[in-house]
Design an enzyme around this catalytic site. Structure first.
Site, PDB file in Angstrom:
ATOM      1  N   ASP A 121       0.864  -1.184   0.000  1.00  0.00           N
ATOM      2  CA  ASP A 121       0.000   0.000   0.000  1.00  0.00           C
ATOM      3  C   ASP A 121       0.901   1.234   0.000  1.00  0.00           C
ATOM      4  OD1 ASP A 121      -3.252   0.372   1.210  1.00  0.00           O
ATOM      5  OD2 ASP A 121      -1.954   2.097   0.887  1.00  0.00           O
TER       6      ASP A 121
ATOM      7  N   GLY B  51      -4.854   5.044   1.866  1.00  0.00           N
ATOM      8  CA  GLY B  51      -4.986   4.074   2.958  1.00  0.00           C
ATOM      9  C   GLY B  51      -4.477   4.668   4.260  1.00  0.00           C
TER      10      GLY B  51
ATOM     11  N   TYR C 123     -13.840   6.208 -14.076  1.00  0.00           N
ATOM     12  CA  TYR C 123     -13.598   5.199 -13.038  1.00  0.00           C
ATOM     13  C   TYR C 123     -14.018   3.816 -13.542  1.00  0.00           C
ATOM     14  CZ  TYR C 123     -14.536   2.371  -8.912  1.00  0.00           C
ATOM     15  OH  TYR C 123     -14.592   1.332  -8.018  1.00  0.00           O
TER      16      TYR C 123
ATOM     17  N   PHE D 274     -21.186  -3.491  -5.880  1.00  0.00           N
ATOM     18  CA  PHE D 274     -22.169  -2.427  -5.958  1.00  0.00           C
ATOM     19  C   PHE D 274     -21.800  -1.454  -4.817  1.00  0.00           C
ATOM     20  CE2 PHE D 274     -25.046  -3.417  -9.530  1.00  0.00           C
ATOM     21  CZ  PHE D 274     -24.287  -4.460 -10.033  1.00  0.00           C
TER      22      PHE D 274
ATOM     23  N   LEU E  28     -22.023   8.705  -0.330  1.00  0.00           N
ATOM     24  CA  LEU E  28     -23.274   9.192   0.263  1.00  0.00           C
ATOM     25  C   LEU E  28     -23.415   8.888   1.764  1.00  0.00           C
ATOM     26  CD1 LEU E  28     -26.041  10.517  -0.247  1.00  0.00           C
ATOM     27  CD2 LEU E  28     -26.924   8.247  -0.840  1.00  0.00           C
TER      28      LEU E  28
ATOM     29  N   PHE F   8     -27.332  14.961  -5.173  1.00  0.00           N
ATOM     30  CA  PHE F   8     -26.951  15.305  -6.541  1.00  0.00           C
ATOM     31  C   PHE F   8     -28.008  14.838  -7.543  1.00  0.00           C
ATOM     32  CE2 PHE F   8     -22.423  14.748  -4.772  1.00  0.00           C
ATOM     33  CZ  PHE F   8     -22.370  16.072  -4.357  1.00  0.00           C
TER      34      PHE F   8
ATOM     35  N   GLY G  93     -21.664  11.817 -14.804  1.00  0.00           N
ATOM     36  CA  GLY G  93     -21.195  10.426 -14.882  1.00  0.00           C
ATOM     37  C   GLY G  93     -21.991   9.448 -14.037  1.00  0.00           C
ATOM     38  N   ASP G  94     -22.997   9.927 -13.293  1.00  0.00           N
ATOM     39  CA  ASP G  94     -23.784   9.036 -12.428  1.00  0.00           C
ATOM     40  C   ASP G  94     -24.850   8.271 -13.210  1.00  0.00           C
ATOM     41  OD1 ASP G  94     -22.744   9.283  -9.904  1.00  0.00           O
ATOM     42  OD2 ASP G  94     -24.241  10.720  -9.187  1.00  0.00           O
TER      43      ASP G  94
HETATM   44  N1  UDP Z   1     -24.473  11.378  -3.686  1.00  0.00           N
HETATM   45  C1  UDP Z   1     -25.151  12.524  -3.288  1.00  0.00           C
HETATM   46  N2  UDP Z   1     -24.523  13.387  -2.430  1.00  0.00           N
HETATM   47  C2  UDP Z   1     -23.267  13.161  -1.969  1.00  0.00           C
HETATM   48  C3  UDP Z   1     -22.576  11.989  -2.374  1.00  0.00           C
HETATM   49  C4  UDP Z   1     -23.210  11.117  -3.235  1.00  0.00           C
HETATM   50  O1  UDP Z   1     -26.277  12.762  -3.695  1.00  0.00           O
HETATM   51  O2  UDP Z   1     -22.761  14.007  -1.212  1.00  0.00           O
HETATM   52  C5  UDP Z   1     -25.142  10.439  -4.600  1.00  0.00           C
HETATM   53  C6  UDP Z   1     -24.399  10.182  -5.887  1.00  0.00           C
HETATM   54  O3  UDP Z   1     -24.625  11.214  -6.827  1.00  0.00           O
HETATM   55  C7  UDP Z   1     -24.987   8.841  -6.294  1.00  0.00           C
HETATM   56  C8  UDP Z   1     -25.231   8.150  -4.940  1.00  0.00           C
HETATM   57  O4  UDP Z   1     -25.252   9.207  -3.966  1.00  0.00           O
HETATM   58  O5  UDP Z   1     -26.239   9.037  -6.908  1.00  0.00           O
HETATM   59  C9  UDP Z   1     -24.134   7.177  -4.572  1.00  0.00           C
HETATM   60  O6  UDP Z   1     -22.895   7.839  -4.754  1.00  0.00           O
HETATM   61  P1  UDP Z   1     -21.556   7.345  -4.077  1.00  0.00           P
HETATM   62  O7  UDP Z   1     -20.494   8.354  -4.428  1.00  0.00           O
HETATM   63  O8  UDP Z   1     -21.805   7.080  -2.631  1.00  0.00           O
HETATM   64  O9  UDP Z   1     -21.259   5.954  -4.762  1.00  0.00           O
HETATM   65  P2  UDP Z   1     -21.183   5.523  -6.333  1.00  0.00           P
HETATM   66  O10 UDP Z   1     -22.526   4.980  -6.666  1.00  0.00           O
HETATM   67  O11 UDP Z   1     -20.779   6.727  -7.130  1.00  0.00           O
HETATM   68  O12 UDP Z   1     -20.125   4.470  -6.316  1.00  0.00           O
END
Ligand code: UDP
Length: 340
Positions: A44, A49, A152, A180, A203, A221, A296-297
């Site tokens: 690492d 980390g 990513y 997931f 989140l 978001f 990108g979501d």
């Molecule tokens: N999200 C949000 N506010 C935040 C962080 C994340 O609304 O402060 C949303 C994000 O846009 C996605 C979901 O939460 O729709 C999960 O995002 P996260 O980054 O936790 O994981 P990912 O699915 O990107 O791996």
């Protein structure tokens, strides 16, 4: 003999390299591998980390995956590699894609070269649901089209493809686990391992920062997605359940095959539903505001983990979001708030 020949006989103590073993998931899998009696070396660079997450009974090598050949020498006797080390923020990858290609893809290819040169027989790779992009059908099976919507996911998919050709051409026993959304913590026998990203982008931990009074509010978001309440849908998996799947994957790895498994619980939660669970668990009102979509979501990611259940014998022990948030909150309160 193919480069990746050999390997252990079922159930015996083996020597394993864990890249990213000071990170959230890597540290928990390291703990479980050690508890199962294996010898573990952690590689690492401690960029994301944490030293505090390192297992005291694992050997630690401070370095990048790009330099894995230093550790994976042909006579070191490694039986497998579990490769976690990576950058993981989908949103950040939209604006700094070059970091993701260099770390996640170039780094993994260097690791794969070292694995081949040393004749290491097995590799388990942390892939992601992000490889699927916006799925055509839910739940998502491993046979679904891969069309990532962010770098990513692309950088992880590139490694998945490299693993397929490595196993076909050179006999590697490879497994990709497509995570997931991972949540929760490992809290047992006096060991506390959990999520500590700085800055946090995910989140649930961000919601916990609000509940702890360290942030004023949570931004959601986007609320104009084609879902029940307009917010994105994700499928959450407890980190302990996820970690356990890695031990099963190591056992299931087969020379010359690249096996791919989704890991989730098969239930989708909107971001607003997640916030509700965090409110329930923490007792905090958790103010939220709607913010623009994060580039990108994908709108909805929900797994079919049927294959992991039938082929790996994987069964989640903590499938509820309440379990996950409760453990994540316990970790946050005892390890982060009370020990700054
Ligand atoms: N999200 C949000 N506010 C935040 C962080 C994340 O609304 O402060 C949303 C994000 O846009 C996605 C979901 O939460 O729709 C999960 O995002 P996260 O980054 O936790 O994981 P990912 O699915 O990107 O791996």
């Amino acid at each position: 003999m193919p480069p990746h020949a050999g390997g252990r006989q079922g159930g015996q103590r083996v020597k394993l390299l864990v890249t990213g073993g000071a990170g959230y998931i890597g540290s928990i899998v390291t703990r479980m591998l050690l508890d199962a009696g294996h010898e573990v070396v952690v590689l690492d660079d401690l960029r994301t980390g944490h030293r505090v997450a390192l297992a005291p009974d694992a050997e630690f090598v401070h370095g990048q995956v790009h330099d894995a050949a230093r550790v994976l020498t042909p006579d070191a006797g490694f039986d497998g590699v579990l490769h976690f080390a990576a950058l993981i923020a989908a949103g950040e990858s939209m604006v700094r894609p070059e970091l993701y290609w260099a770390n996640n893809t170039v780094g993994s290819l260097a690791l794969l070269d070292a694995v081949r040169a040393a004749g290491v027989p097995r590799m388990v790779f942390s892939s992601t649901a992000a490889v699927y992009g916006n799925p055509v059908e839910l739940p998502i099976r491993e046979t679904a089209v891969t069309a990532p919507t962010n770098p990513y996911g692309s950088t992880k998919l590139a490694v998945d493809l490299a693993l397929t050709s490595e196993s076909t051409a050179h006999g590697l026993a490879a497994v990709s686990l497509r995570y997931f959304n991972v949540a929760g913590a490992y809290l047992r026998d006096g060991v506390a391992l959990g999520e500590r990203h700085d800055p946090e982008t995910h989140l649930i931990p961000i919601a916990l920062e609000v509940a702890a009074g360290r942030r004023e509010k949570l931004q959601i978001f986007g609320d104009d997605y084609p879902t029940s309440d307009g917010t994105c849908i994700r499928d959450y998996i407890h980190v302990e359940d996820l970690a356990r799947a890695h031990l099963l994957a190591l056992d299931a790895a087969t020379p010359g095959e690249h096996r791919v498994f989704n890991l989730g619980n098969g239930s989708g939660f909107t971001n607003r539903q997640v916030v509700d669970v965090v409110r329930e668990v923490t007792g905090h009102p958790l103010p939220v505001e709607t913010a623009p979509r994060r580039e990108g979501d994908p709108a909805a990611l929900v797994a079919s983990a049927d294959l992991a259940r039938t082929e790996l014998g994987w069964t989640p022990a903590k499938p509820t979001l309440t379990d996950m948030v409760t453990d994540a909150w316990d970790f946050y309160r005892t390890q982060i708030l009370e020990r700054p």
